[in-house]
Design an enzyme around this catalytic site. Structure first.
Site, PDB file in Angstrom:
ATOM      1  N   ASP A   7       0.863  -1.184   0.000  1.00 25.03           N
ATOM      2  CA  ASP A   7       0.000   0.000   0.000  1.00 25.03           C
ATOM      3  C   ASP A   7       0.898   1.233   0.000  1.00 25.03           C
ATOM      4  O   ASP A   7       2.059   1.167   0.447  1.00 25.03           O
ATOM      5  CB  ASP A   7      -0.916  -0.005   1.227  1.00 25.03           C
ATOM      6  CG  ASP A   7      -1.908   1.156   1.188  1.00 25.03           C
ATOM      7  OD1 ASP A   7      -2.766   1.166   0.283  1.00 25.03           O
ATOM      8  OD2 ASP A   7      -1.826   2.046   2.057  1.00 25.03           O
ATOM      9  N   GLU A   9       1.051   5.742   0.479  1.00 23.10           N
ATOM     10  CA  GLU A   9       0.456   7.038   0.830  1.00 23.10           C
ATOM     11  C   GLU A   9       1.130   8.093  -0.034  1.00 23.10           C
ATOM     12  O   GLU A   9       2.328   7.970  -0.345  1.00 23.10           O
ATOM     13  CB  GLU A   9       0.637   7.353   2.316  1.00 23.10           C
ATOM     14  CG  GLU A   9      -0.019   6.362   3.267  1.00 23.10           C
ATOM     15  CD  GLU A   9      -1.525   6.271   3.129  1.00 23.10           C
ATOM     16  OE1 GLU A   9      -2.142   7.230   2.609  1.00 23.10           O
ATOM     17  OE2 GLU A   9      -2.095   5.251   3.543  1.00 23.10           O
ATOM     18  N   GLU A  52      -5.496  18.328   2.495  1.00 23.91           N
ATOM     19  CA  GLU A  52      -6.407  17.201   2.303  1.00 23.91           C
ATOM     20  C   GLU A  52      -5.683  15.865   2.470  1.00 23.91           C
ATOM     21  O   GLU A  52      -6.222  14.924   3.052  1.00 23.91           O
ATOM     22  CB  GLU A  52      -7.046  17.261   0.913  1.00 23.91           C
ATOM     23  CG  GLU A  52      -7.890  18.494   0.651  1.00 23.91           C
ATOM     24  CD  GLU A  52      -7.074  19.703   0.225  1.00 23.91           C
ATOM     25  OE1 GLU A  52      -5.819  19.603   0.174  1.00 23.91           O
ATOM     26  OE2 GLU A  52      -7.682  20.758  -0.045  1.00 23.91           O
ATOM     27  N   HIS A  57      -3.511  10.824   6.073  1.00 27.11           N
ATOM     28  CA  HIS A  57      -2.435   9.983   6.602  1.00 27.11           C
ATOM     29  C   HIS A  57      -1.605  10.618   7.719  1.00 27.11           C
ATOM     30  O   HIS A  57      -0.817   9.931   8.369  1.00 27.11           O
ATOM     31  CB  HIS A  57      -1.494   9.536   5.484  1.00 27.11           C
ATOM     32  CG  HIS A  57      -0.996  10.634   4.592  1.00 27.11           C
ATOM     33  ND1 HIS A  57      -0.302  11.727   5.048  1.00 27.11           N
ATOM     34  CD2 HIS A  57      -1.089  10.783   3.227  1.00 27.11           C
ATOM     35  CE1 HIS A  57       0.024  12.513   4.032  1.00 27.11           C
ATOM     36  NE2 HIS A  57      -0.445  11.962   2.914  1.00 27.11           N
ATOM     37  N   HIS A 151      -4.799   6.491   7.967  1.00 24.48           N
ATOM     38  CA  HIS A 151      -4.229   5.590   6.966  1.00 24.48           C
ATOM     39  C   HIS A 151      -2.714   5.515   7.180  1.00 24.48           C
ATOM     40  O   HIS A 151      -2.058   6.520   7.430  1.00 24.48           O
ATOM     41  CB  HIS A 151      -4.502   6.120   5.553  1.00 24.48           C
ATOM     42  CG  HIS A 151      -5.913   5.950   5.113  1.00 24.48           C
ATOM     43  ND1 HIS A 151      -6.276   5.149   4.060  1.00 24.48           N
ATOM     44  CD2 HIS A 151      -7.072   6.461   5.604  1.00 24.48           C
ATOM     45  CE1 HIS A 151      -7.590   5.184   3.902  1.00 24.48           C
ATOM     46  NE2 HIS A 151      -8.089   5.985   4.830  1.00 24.48           N
ATOM     47  N   ASP A 156      -2.067  -0.678   6.558  1.00 30.41           N
ATOM     48  CA  ASP A 156      -3.067  -1.019   5.542  1.00 30.41           C
ATOM     49  C   ASP A 156      -2.643  -2.242   4.734  1.00 30.41           C
ATOM     50  O   ASP A 156      -3.482  -3.063   4.351  1.00 30.41           O
ATOM     51  CB  ASP A 156      -3.303   0.171   4.613  1.00 30.41           C
ATOM     52  CG  ASP A 156      -4.136   1.268   5.275  1.00 30.41           C
ATOM     53  OD1 ASP A 156      -4.508   1.075   6.455  1.00 30.41           O
ATOM     54  OD2 ASP A 156      -4.405   2.293   4.640  1.00 30.41           O
TER      55      ASP A 156
END
Length: 233
Positions: A7, A9, A52, A57, A151, A156
């Site tokens: 995963d 970010e 945002e 995260h 997150h 994740d």
């Protein structure tokens, strides 16, 4: 079979629009079982962090300021990935960033259509009409995500590894009918080999004359036996 569930970010939704990869987490599976080996890294994005993205995260510009840029640390990531199939949720997003970062520093893409597995596509096929987010799938399969506040790429990836196994049949994934021709042939060959068993002489269980006399003497000492009353009736 070795697979890597991963995963990422990022600073936003579009690598082509100037967004960058800031974190990657990878979990190694062998035969769909976690080995305990993981890879986790943060990267300096060489740009600002939009509010945002930070809200999702929690990775601030200050936190990332002392992290290496992707090009300076890419070798360790490539060593961990090796040539294993790559598993991600909504894979097109993660692959676009990973391939974009690799291309930016002169490497060939590692995420090709013949190499990657998209768990979102599997979930849509298995559960049409349901919610297919990672949170929703964890809820469906009873996977604990209580520690997931923000997150995080490695967290994740670890949750996704569990979801991936469940999507493919859960922990009973290896209990299906054998369809490997080599295995079937080996079993058939083994069954055709005669097994040598020792032949034993018949056993005789008849009572001896002494045993019969002892039994008769014992029975004679029993007064008013119930079998005698049954015989008289």
């Amino acid at each position: 079979m070795r697979e890597i569930v991963f995963d990422t970010e990022t600073t936003g939704l579009s690598f082509g629009g100037g967004d960058r990869l800031v974190e990657i987490g990878c979990v190694e599976l062998v035969n769909r079982v976690e080995t305990g080996r993981t890879f986790h890294a943060y990267y300096h994005p060489e740009r600002s962090m939009p509010a945002e993205a930070y809200a999702i995260h929690g990775l601030s510009e200050t936190f990332l300021s002392d992290k290496p840029v992707f090009a300076a640390a890419v070798a360790d990531l490539l060593d961990f990935l090796g040539h294993a199939p790559l598993v991600a949720h909504n894979a097109g997003f993660d692959f676009a960033f990973l391939n974009g970062e690799l291309g930016r520093c002169g490497f060939q893409p590692v995420c090709t259509k013949t190499r990657y597995v998209d768990t979102l596509q599997i979930a849509r096929s298995r559960h049409p009409g349901a919610k297919h987010s990672l949170d929703a799938l964890c809820g469906r399969y009873g996977i604990d995500r209580s520690h997931r506040v923000l997150h995080g790429a490695l967290l994740d990836a670890q949750l996704l590894a569990q979801v991936y196994v469940e999507l493919l049949g859960g922990r009973q994934i290896g209990l299906g009918l054998v369809d490997d021709a080599a295995v079937v042939a080996a079993v058939a060959t083994a069954a055709a080999v005669p097994v040598a068993r020792p032949v034993r002489a018949p056993r005789h269980f008849a009572a001896s004359a002494g045993e019969l006399a002892a039994h008769a003497a014992f029975m004679a000492r029993i007064s008013d036996p119930i079998w005698g009353a049954a015989a008289a009736g």
